[in-house]
Enzyme design. Structure first.
Site, PDB file in Angstrom:
ATOM      1  CG  ASP A   1      -2.351   0.477   0.844  1.00  0.00           C
ATOM      2  OD1 ASP A   1      -2.441   1.585   0.291  1.00  0.00           O
ATOM      3  OD2 ASP A   1      -3.330  -0.227   1.125  1.00  0.00           O
TER       4      ASP A   1
ATOM      5  CG  HIS B   1      -0.527   2.157  -3.603  1.00  0.00           C
ATOM      6  ND1 HIS B   1      -1.645   1.793  -2.896  1.00  0.00           N
ATOM      7  CD2 HIS B   1      -0.250   1.113  -4.415  1.00  0.00           C
ATOM      8  CE1 HIS B   1      -2.032   0.585  -3.271  1.00  0.00           C
ATOM      9  NE2 HIS B   1      -1.194   0.157  -4.185  1.00  0.00           N
TER      10      HIS B   1
END
Length: 167
Positions: A131, A154
């Site tokens: 993430d 990300h």
């Protein structure tokens, strides 16, 4: 210098595996590893979201809560069940030369999540997660990030900044 391992079990109900609460001048240094053993929960997550009887707990690996004038340097955090580091209500905390890693397909394994904190410095780090590498949440100010290699992950996100304001 060694490896500290979290419980492999996903049935232990904890908010965080390691929590530092109300500490001034904390130093976490060395070349040891914190192994969250997150693989025990990652595969179960899609099914867990669909059922109300889910008993999978995903603690944050290391939570800094009301920590001031402190540093984290040289350590590694691997395979967290959820966030690797959660910085909450902290002031003047520096992360330097820390390695954070989890596989690309590990859900919600944020590298560092910052909330309601001031003067946080993050530098010279390698972060790879499933993430965000770094996320900055509501109430955070004066955050300095430099020299970060992010991937997989990300990137750096800023979100929910107005979430705590009353309308």
């Amino acid at each position: 210098m060694g490896t500290l391992k979290a419980s492999y079990s996903s049935s232990v109900e904890l908010e965080s595996w390691i929590k530092f609460n109300h500490i001034n001048e904390l130093e976490i240094t060395g070349n040891g590893k914190f192994d969250g053993q997150g693989a025990s929960t990652w595969a179960c997550m899609p099914n867990c979201k669909a059922t109300s009887s889910c008993t999978i707990y995903r603690p944050i690996s290391i939570k800094l809560n009301y920590v001031t004038n402190s540093s984290v340097q040289g350590v590694s955090s691997i395979d967290s069940k959820m966030f690797h580091f959660h910085v909450n209500n902290c002031e003047n905390v520096a992360f330097n030369n820390v390695t954070i890693s989890a596989p690309e397909d590990s859900p919600n394994t944020y590298g560092i999540h910052i909330a309601r904190s001031n003067t946080i410095k993050i530098s010279s780090m390698q972060i790879g997660t499933g993430d965000e590498c770094i996320s900055i949440g509501p109430g955070s100010t004066n955050i300095k990030i430099s020299g970060i290699a992010c991937g997989p992950g990300h990137g750096i996100s800023i979100g929910s900044l107005g979430n705590t304001l009353k309308k």
